[in-house]
Structure formats: structure tokens, C-alpha cells
Design an enzyme around this catalytic site. Sequence first.
Site, PDB file in Angstrom:
ATOM      1  N   CYS A   1     -47.466  38.141 -32.026  1.00 36.45           N
ATOM      2  CA  CYS A   1     -45.732  38.769 -31.634  1.00 36.45           C
ATOM      3  C   CYS A   1     -46.035  37.508 -30.359  1.00 36.45           C
ATOM      4  CB  CYS A   1     -45.294  40.133 -30.790  1.00 36.45           C
ATOM      5  SG  CYS A   1     -43.847  39.888 -30.563  1.00 36.45           S
TER       6      CYS A   1
ATOM      7  N   ASP B   1     -36.239  32.753 -31.377  1.00 34.49           N
ATOM      8  CA  ASP B   1     -37.159  34.292 -31.476  1.00 34.49           C
ATOM      9  C   ASP B   1     -35.869  35.436 -31.371  1.00 34.49           C
ATOM     10  OD1 ASP B   1     -39.280  36.295 -30.974  1.00 34.49           O
ATOM     11  OD2 ASP B   1     -38.638  36.495 -28.993  1.00 34.49           O
ATOM     12  N   SER B   2     -36.206  36.749 -31.744  1.00 35.85           N
ATOM     13  CA  SER B   2     -35.192  38.241 -31.482  1.00 35.85           C
ATOM     14  C   SER B   2     -34.738  38.064 -29.737  1.00 35.85           C
ATOM     15  CB  SER B   2     -36.120  38.709 -31.311  1.00 35.85           C
ATOM     16  OG  SER B   2     -36.688  39.411 -31.225  1.00 35.85           O
TER      17      SER B   2
ATOM     18  N   CYS C   1     -41.736  32.977 -33.606  1.00 39.86           N
ATOM     19  CA  CYS C   1     -41.142  34.704 -34.067  1.00 39.86           C
ATOM     20  C   CYS C   1     -42.301  34.837 -34.692  1.00 39.86           C
ATOM     21  CB  CYS C   1     -39.884  35.317 -34.027  1.00 39.86           C
ATOM     22  SG  CYS C   1     -39.260  37.236 -34.816  1.00 39.86           S
TER      23      CYS C   1
ATOM     24  N   GLU D   1     -38.610  42.691 -22.943  1.00 36.89           N
ATOM     25  CA  GLU D   1     -37.122  42.924 -22.178  1.00 36.89           C
ATOM     26  C   GLU D   1     -36.940  43.170 -21.213  1.00 36.89           C
ATOM     27  OE1 GLU D   1     -35.138  40.640 -25.067  1.00 36.89           O
ATOM     28  OE2 GLU D   1     -37.006  40.337 -25.869  1.00 36.89           O
TER      29      GLU D   1
ATOM     30  N   HIS E   1     -43.871  37.927 -27.474  1.00 36.23           N
ATOM     31  CA  HIS E   1     -43.416  38.264 -26.553  1.00 36.23           C
ATOM     32  C   HIS E   1     -44.747  39.188 -25.545  1.00 36.23           C
ATOM     33  CE1 HIS E   1     -39.124  39.240 -28.385  1.00 36.23           C
ATOM     34  NE2 HIS E   1     -38.706  40.084 -26.858  1.00 36.23           N
TER      35      HIS E   1
END
Length: 270
Positions: A186, A11-12, A74, A152, A188
Site C-alpha cells: 500500500c 491515490d485515495s 494506490c 493520514e 501509504h
Amino acid sequence: MSDNRPIGVFDSGLGGLTVVRELKRLLPNEDIVYFGDTGRVPYGTRSNDIVKKYAREDEAFLLSQNVKMIIAACGTVSSVAYMTADELPVPFLEVVTPAAKAAAEATKNGRIGVIGTPVTIKSRSHARAILRLLPDALIAANSCPLFVPLVEEGWISSDDSVTFSVAERYLSPLKAGDVDTLIMGCTHYPALRETIAKVMGEGVTLIDPGTATAEMVKQHLEEKDMLNPSGGKCKYFVSDRPDAFSKTAEILMGESIEQGVSQVDIFDYI
Ligand code: DGL
């Protein structure tokens, strides 16, 4: 037959850990190599070409770890860079198809909401996948670009007033659309599940791409006789700031990352 090579997941940044958490729950004997491209997060506000380039590099790193399968954990990569699957020597799974299937199965009123990064929402990847299964479905979608930096940064508590008011603003068009099912498109976003549930209210089913994807991975490994009978370890790699990653990763995973997190130079895998 069995296959004790690890599963590669990328993932990012931290978001893909919501998929790892579900994989560990469903497939506790699998070894996992996770790569979070924390040096280049976010992906979801970039051009499709840049996302494809980053995805190829992330996949090259995972292949260097001798993985038996690659999971793009992702939504952004899954929406615009899935064609890289053709170039890979190992099976490739993404998170859009399983989430769309779970939503199509869950909805009662045929109104499905999708939230994701700007790249994901613009691609209409979930809408296309849902409409293949439920041609009469009504789909409301909105991008929530501030959710990724909030996660994040670790601002994931449902008591966080800043995160709550950001969520209220992003989710109001979906509430107005009377959706009974919402895809957190997403990876996240499941970290903000409690906040999202609080804003959407009771009666809205939240679809976590991690849960739906882990089920598809299990099915694939069983069908192909590729299960690992004796693993269970997870290695974590990032492209920047391992300390910052481990702190929030431990909250997301609900366990300590004993083996630690290693930093890799992703520019070596171009
Ligand atoms: N977790 C990712 C996704 O599912 C990427 C978010 C981002 O980097 O913008 O889309």
C-alpha cells in the site's frame, strides 16, 4: 521528440506521495499533477465496485488536466481496478507489477511477505504477479487496515509507541513466516518504513512500490520518447481539507509545497 504534458498521479489520499517523491528524484524534469481523494479515503476497506467507480472519477479529473500518462499510485486501485486501463486514452501504470518484480529479484530464500489493505490482500494481486516470475515462491500476506489512518493522521514517527505496537501486531505472522523480503503493498506504508524496518529486524528487504514504479515510468517515457526536457513543477489537488493534507504531505515529501494545494469537487468528474 518530447512531451511536456504533466504525468497524472492519484491515490485515495496521501499515500501516493511516496510515489511522487520517487518520481521527482528519478525524473526531476517532469511536471506532475497529483490528486488525493481525501474526501473518500480509505479505499482499501471498500467493495471492488466502489474502488473501480472512484478510480474512474479520479482518472477523469486527471485527464481534464491534459496529462500524458496516469499512474495509479494506490495498491488498492492497482489490485482491483486495473481494467480501467483499457478505457484510457493515455498510458496507464500501476504499482503492483513493479513491486512484485522487485521482490522476486530481491529474495534469496524465496519467502516473500506482502502487506496491504484488505482489498489488496484479498485480491492476491501481488501473489499472482510474484508466482508468474518465481513459481516456487512462498508468500505470506497480511492486511494492515489501521496503517492508513495512522499515516493520514501524521503518526509516522518510529518513536510513536501506538504506531509501533500496531505494527508489531500486524507484522508478527510475517516474521513467523521467515520472509526475507517484504512488499509494502500500500503506498501509504513507506511513510512507516522506519517502524516497519524496526519490527521486521535486519536482514529483511523492504520493497517500496514508489521506487519500483518510478523506474518503470522512466523506462516507459524513454522508450516512447515522451520525456519532458524542461519541467519540474508539481500541482497538488485533493477532494477535501487541503490544509490537513499539506501538513503531512510536507513531512512525507521532505519539502514545502510552495504552490499550495487546491480543492476539487470530484463529483464534477463522473
Ligand atoms: N494508498 C492506498 C493503497 O496503496 C490506499 C489506502 C486506502 O485508501 O485504504 O492501497
